[in-house]
Design a protein around this motif. Structure first.
Motif: not given
Lengths: 620, 630
Positions: B369-370, B430-437
């Motif tokens: 992921m980015d 909250v998104l991490v690497g574009g995913h909702d946590v």
């Protein structure tokens, strides 16, 4: 807190906890000493022992009376049948009742007084222990783990306390029961007497061996359980780290390993215990069967009466319990001798810092503090000096700043003034009086040390501030809090000065804790006030206000500021730069900057992030 | 001293009214209801796996009790049919002895089976209970953990679990006691109804006496227990705070206060000993009465040949065991009450809801992921209607370092906690690497995001183990490389055993700065894409400080960084600064931009403090107003 002390105290934690089982000679003298302590209550000890004798003897009468009653009921006694026999039965019954009641009363006296002796001895020991702990020097406390001291004061002390009731009394009881009992039985019938006592040696042996084995596995189990509780305690305390690393599975594995260790041993202990209780029980019943068989033969051949046989059987049931408890007695002896050895070792520790003979109170006239060529090395550091050749003088109203890299010994200087440690060479004087020649109490009332991360007691803020002077009036407490710039914060709290703080109380921030500690030290109105890196968490502005407030109230006080933050001490009348235990540079801020040495380098280091800013740090 | 003189004349002789040693602590409820079906069911679910063994042990208890009942009967048989005058019969003796042998063998086996099975089941249940609680605590929300003291939890994991163990062990024994009680009663009545009834009449007396005695005695026992823990608490405090006590010369005062507590404890113990011992003569007297009754009444009956002498012997034997079951059964009542109270507390822990859990079909965050972190309109708080973050939105781009600054209570720490999903947001995302946590598994999130907390927490174990805490498989070389990178290698090498030095509890033998460096090394070994870091606020000496600043740069290399920054050096080094106040973003931009804006940041910065946390409350308040105005 005492980073210097820690790094140079290699013996740390080696004593007390790991003293192996005491040697025979030492163990014996320990037991004798415990007995001597017990004998400080001579009356109760006497009552206990006499009661034990009487109660045991009375108990031995019961089988006799029962046997007689059975014979009387069968009319085998001289009275024959009829009214005379009835009368004899009544007689026996009443005697038995009186014996039972008396036995009960004497057993009560025996148990109660025995316990009382133990508790009183425990009370005395607890006070002696507490007193000693409070007086032992910092060097001692650096060396010994707090956990070990707590174990010593709780578990070991209990082992000593219980020695009289679980050890000594059992010996008396068993002695009477087996001694008198054996005499009575064997004189009645040799064979049956021997048979009914036959289980005693076996049970005594098994029970002692088992208890000693259980004791040693218990010690191991305690260790394993403490590993388990450490795993749990650390996990729960550090739960954020655990979550942050998603390490729950790792933690559970750690837990399972510790749990399995403890469980395995616990099950093993069940095996040890159970196989012995049933074996002991069995041997007792076998002996009973033998008595029944041979006794039966004798009854049939008319050698003894049924009553006598019943007497033997009843006697056995009476003897069974105390014999089974023999192991507990052995355990009590073993425990008391190891626990006592450890405890007495602590109680006998020489105080290394105490009043010199004929010490007088310190009299402060002007308030001049002088260090003359002072050197210091921590005990056990192999003589490697922490400080050497420290000399300086501070007059009334003066402030001395001490700065230097970590481990340079600057905190140690602070610890020498109130004699937390004694200097190894050189002298420290206050108004010309050597601090080793004045009473500790008067010295410590004059010297206030604000420690780096001082302990807050779980009580109200007010009590914490007045800790060194619990008689102080509220106005004084508030004034000290005002000087420490804490008053406004405290009155903003819902319960104000009565708010509970400390381990289990409201949490204060690092800076607030330090300010509370300062207020606490101010309560003693010290003539010499030492800040041992104790303003690190206080912001520069507040620190300045504290300084100003203190100046107003104590114009002639000597102040020592130990800090690694230059803004805290650059205003000092004299600054000492300490490195490797020596003063390498000294002078005022301006002089030291001009010198262009260590101090200058540190100054540059602390200012580097802001070197493009016009304002100097803490210029006000 | 030039303090005002008005309070100079303090009377330092009497007992200081306010001084205390030891802390005030509310003791938890020790006794609960004697029976609470809900708790029993809950605990039963832990016993159930051992159901089979429990049945075996109950069976063994029954057999054991029956053999105990049988022994006097065998003796009676031998006397009456073998050796009574005029009825001498050798074969009966053989039979009787044979029967006796058989009974004691069974007794042996049963006692072994019963105690061993029960003992082990209890140990296992205890262990399982503890495991279940501990495991559950690993999953419950942090808001529960925030509210609960570790000490309290520990006492549940230990004290309460232990009292359940005591209960389990004794309750199987109680089954035996009940059977023994009824057994003795029936056998006595069966052997001779009238004599039995007469003898048994002493039994209710003991029952009644104990009924009156128990509640009072319990109070005394409790007082002994309580004063004990008070005195022990005071001792522990004296040991922990000894340096402070000595430097403030409080020894005398403390000694007297401690004396009071220990004396109170002594008196409570003596009182409870009196209560315990007063039962001894009562039981002995009742036993004496019962025996005397058998001697007079039974003896007369034997004399008149209406009773066999063996029966009389058997009666006398039973009487000696008579009161034991009553004694232990009344005690069992207290054990049960205590167990219920403990069970209640255990259930409370087990029932804490797990509100942050992987949802069904949660996906693993992949390593590719980015590395971006984004807050979209996040609102969150710990208490209802008191949001600490209000509609906050920002994005940390891959590889970027963002510094969060703002006064205490502005919501910095909460943002950090949300990024790691310690809590769930009230609204927003909250998104991490574009995913909702919330769509990700917590494990994978933890793997890609390393966290360094303000107060570095080290576990007991070696330095090595601590550094590879997250990656147990890391080699020694990797650990050393990480330690070198953050500048921790030198001081670690100087420790007595280098990397294998055992750390004291919580790393007590290291300085704060050193602990911080080790936690940096730990994060570096974890090698996560995103680093979330809360800088230490406590002041660290300038030398270590320099090391830490260097380490920080190293640590952030090639990673996305979300840093709660306290030190100006860190703040200025960040790519972007987000200024939070009262849960809202008031400014953002890099140092130069923010300085140009002359807003809150510029004002704070110009106050000349080395750290934003130095700013006192009053000054903050002043600026809050100023901040709003801009």
């Amino acid at each position: 807190m005492h980073t210097d002390a820690k790094s140079s105290a290699p013996e740390r934690g080696k004593s007390f906890a790991h003293v192996a089982e005491a040697s025979w000679g030492k163990g014996l003298s320990t037991l004798l000493r415990i007995m001597r302590m017990t004998l400080r209550h001579p009356w109760q000890v006497a009552i206990t022992i006499v009661s034990t004798f009487i109660a045991a003897t009375l108990q031995l009468l019961i089988p006799r009376l029962l046997g007689r009653a059975i014979d009387q009921a069968q009319g085998v006694m001289a009275e024959g049948a009829g009214a005379a026999a009835q009368h004899a039965l009544w007689n026996t019954a009443l005697t038995l009742l009186v014996v039972s009641v008396l036995r009960g009363l004497f057993t009560m006296a025996q148990n109660y007084c025995g316990e009382a002796v133990g508790h009183r001895t425990g009370y005395e020991l607890r006070l002696a222990f507490y007193e000693k702990i409070q007086r032992l020097s910092f060097a001692f406390h650096d060396r010994v783990h707090t956990g070990d001291l707590i174990t010593l004061g709780l578990l070991d002390l209990d082992g000593v306390r219980m020695f009289f009731s679980t050890g000594v009394l059992r010996v008396v009881l068993l002695g009477v029961l087996i001694g008198v009992g054996a005499y009575l039985l064997i004189s009645t019938d040799l064979v049956l007497g021997v048979l009914s006592l036959s289980f005693v040696p076996f049970v005594a042996w098994r029970s002692s061996v088992t208890q000693l084995r259980l004791r040693s596995t218990w010690l191991t189990l305690q260790q394993r359980l403490s590993v388990l509780s450490r795993v749990m305690d650390e996990n729960l305390g550090g739960i954020r780290v655990v979550r942050a690393f998603a390490a729950q599975r790792h933690e559970l594995k750690k837990f399972d390993r510790a749990k399995q260790d403890a469980l395995g041993l616990a099950n093993e202990r069940v095996d040890i215990r159970v196989s012995n209780t049933s074996a002991m029980n069995f041997s007792f019943l076998v002996a009973m069967g033998l008595v029944l068989w041979f006794g039966g033969q004798k009854v049939m051949s008319g050698q003894i009466s049924v009553g006598t046989l019943a007497q033997f059987l009843t006697f056995m049931t009476i003897l069974q319990m105390p014999v089974r408890q023999l192991g507990l007695m052995v355990n009590s002896f073993a425990r008391a001798s190891t626990c006592g050895t450890r405890l007495f070792e602590l109680l006998d520790t020489e105080l290394d810092i105490k009043d010199a003979p004929g010490a007088r109170d310190l009299v402060v006239t002007d308030g001049v503090l002088r260090f003359e060529d002072v050197g210091f090395h921590y005990p056990g550091s192999g003589g490697r000096p922490t400080l050497s050749g420290i000399s300086f003088e501070a007059g009334p109203g003066q402030t001395i700043g001490i700065v230097g890299p970590p481990g340079s010994g600057k905190s140690t200087i602070a610890h020498l003034i109130p004699r937390f440690y004694d200097a190894s060479s050189g002298t420290i004087t206050i108004d010309g009086q050597d601090i080793r020649e004045v009473t500790l109490q008067s010295l410590r009332k004059v010297v206030g040390v604000v420690q780096q991360d001082a302990f807050l007691f779980t009580t109200s803020i007010e009590n914490n501030i007045a800790y060194g002077n619990p008689w102080a009036r509220e106005t004084r407490i508030e004034r000290a809090a005002e000087s420490a710039q804490l008053h406004n914060y405290i009155i903003g709290l819902p319960s104000g000065y009565t708010t509970i703080v400390g381990e289990r109380g409201a949490s204060l921030s690092g800076g607030q804790r330090q300010r509370l500690t300062i207020a606490r030290s101010l309560m003693l109105r010290p003539s010499v006030l030492v800040f041992d890196d104790s303003t690190a968490a206080i912001d520069a502005g507040t620190e300045q206000r504290i300084r100003a407030a203190m100046k107003r109230f104590a114009k002639d006080r000597v102040t020592l500021i130990i800090s690694h933050r230059l803004s805290s001490l650059m205003h000092a009348d004299q600054i000492l730069f300490v490195e490797g235990g020596r003063i390498v540079e000294r002078g005022t801020h301006g002089e030291l900057l001009a010198l262009g040495g260590r101090y200058r380098a540190l100054y540059d280091l602390q200012l580097r992030p802001d070197d493009d800013r016009p304002a100097a740090l803490g210029a006000a | 001293m030039s303090d005002p003189r008005d309070d100079e004349k303090e009377d330092t002789r009497g007992r200081p009214a306010k001084a205390v040693v030891g802390s005030h602590r509310d003791e938890e409820e020790v006794f609960g209801k004697a029976y609470d079906p809900r708790i029993v069911r809950r605990i039963w679910s832990f016993v159930k796996p051992y159901q089979g063994r429990i049945f075996i042990s109950v069976g063994a208890v029954l057999v054991f009790t029956l053999t105990q009942l049988a022994i006097p009967l065998v003796i009676r048989y031998a006397i009456d049919h073998g050796m009574a005058p005029g009825r001498l019969d050798r074969s009966v003796m053989v039979w009787a002895t044979g029967a006796f042998a058989a009974v004691i063998l069974v007794n042996y086996a049963a006692s072994y089976a019963q105690e061993s099975v029960v003992g082990k089941v209890a140990e296992n249940v205890l262990s399982d209970l503890r495991r279940a609680m501990f495991g559950h605590l690993q999953r419950v929300s942090l808001s529960f953990m925030d509210k609960t003291e570790v000490g309290r939890l520990m006492s549940r994991l230990q004290g309460d679990v232990n009292s359940m163990q005591e209960f389990l062990e004794t309750s199987v024994m109680s089954v035996g006691d009940i059977v023994l009680l009824f057994g003795i009663v029936s056998v006595l009545l069966w052997l001779d109804f009238r004599l039995g009834l007469l003898t048994l009449s002493t039994m209710p007396i003991l029952f009644i006496v104990r009924l009156f005695w128990l509640p009072r005695a319990k109070v005394a026992f409790m007082a002994a227990h309580e004063t004990n823990s008070i005195a022990n608490g005071a001792l522990a405090e004296g040991i922990h705070g000894v340096r402070t006590v000595q430097s403030l010369e409080r020894q005398h005062v403390n000694f007297e206060l401690y004396d009071e507590k220990v004396l109170a404890n002594l008196n409570a113990h003596l009182r409870s000993a009196r209560y315990a011992q007063v039962m001894v003569p009562i039981v002995d007297t009742l036993t004496g009465i019962a025996m005397a009754t058998v001697i007079v009444v039974g003896g007369s009956m034997v004399l008149s040949h209406s009773l066999d002498v063996g029966v009389m012997v058997a009666f006398l034997f039973y009487i000696q065991r008579f009161f034991d079951p009553i004694r232990s059964l009344t005690m069992q009542y207290s054990v049960m009450q205590r167990a219920m109270a403990s069970g209640q507390r255990i259930s409370e822990v087990l029932d804490v809801p797990v509100d942050v859990a992987d949802r069904q079909g949660a996906v693993a965050l992949s390593r590719d992921m980015d590395g971006s972190v984004e807050f979209r309109n996040v609102t969150f708080g710990y208490r209802r209607n008191q949001p600490v973050l209000k509609n906050v939105s920002f994005r940390v781009n891959p590889g970027e370092t963002v510094a969060l600054v703002g006064p205490t209570g502005s919501g910095k720490s909460s943002s950090m906690a949300l990024a790691h999903r310690f809590y769930d947001v009230w609204s927003g995302q909250v998104l991490v690497g574009g995913h909702d946590v919330r769509d990700l598994t917590q494990d994978s999130l933890g793997e890609q995001m390393a966290m360094v907390l303000q107060e570095p927490f080290l576990f007991s174990g070696t330095v090595l183990e601590n550094i590879r805490y997250h990656k147990a498989g890391a080699t020694r070389e990797e650990v050393v490389r990480a330690a070198k990178a953050v500048g921790a290698h030198d001081f670690i090498e100087q420790l007595p055993d280098g990397y294998d030095t055992e750390l004291e509890q919580r790393g007590g033998n290291l300085s704060l700065g050193q602990r911080q460096l080790i936690s940096f090394a730990r994060a570096l070994v974890a090698d996560a894409k995103i680093l979330v870091l809360d800088e230490a606020t406590a002041s660290i000496d300038s030398y270590t400080e320099m090391l830490i600043q260097k380490a920080l740069i190293k640590l952030l290399e090639g990673r996305t960084g979300l840093v709660i920054a306290h030190r100006l050096a860190t703040i200025r080094g960040a790519d972007r600064i987000i200024v939070l106040q009262n849960g809202e973003i008031v400014e953002s931009g890099n140092h130069e931009q923010l300085m140009e804006r002359k807003g809150l940041y510029a004002r704070l910065y110009n106050m000349n403090y080395a750290s934003f946390d130095d700013i006192s409350e009053e000054e903050m308040g002043m600026d809050a107003v100023a901040g709003k105005a801009t």
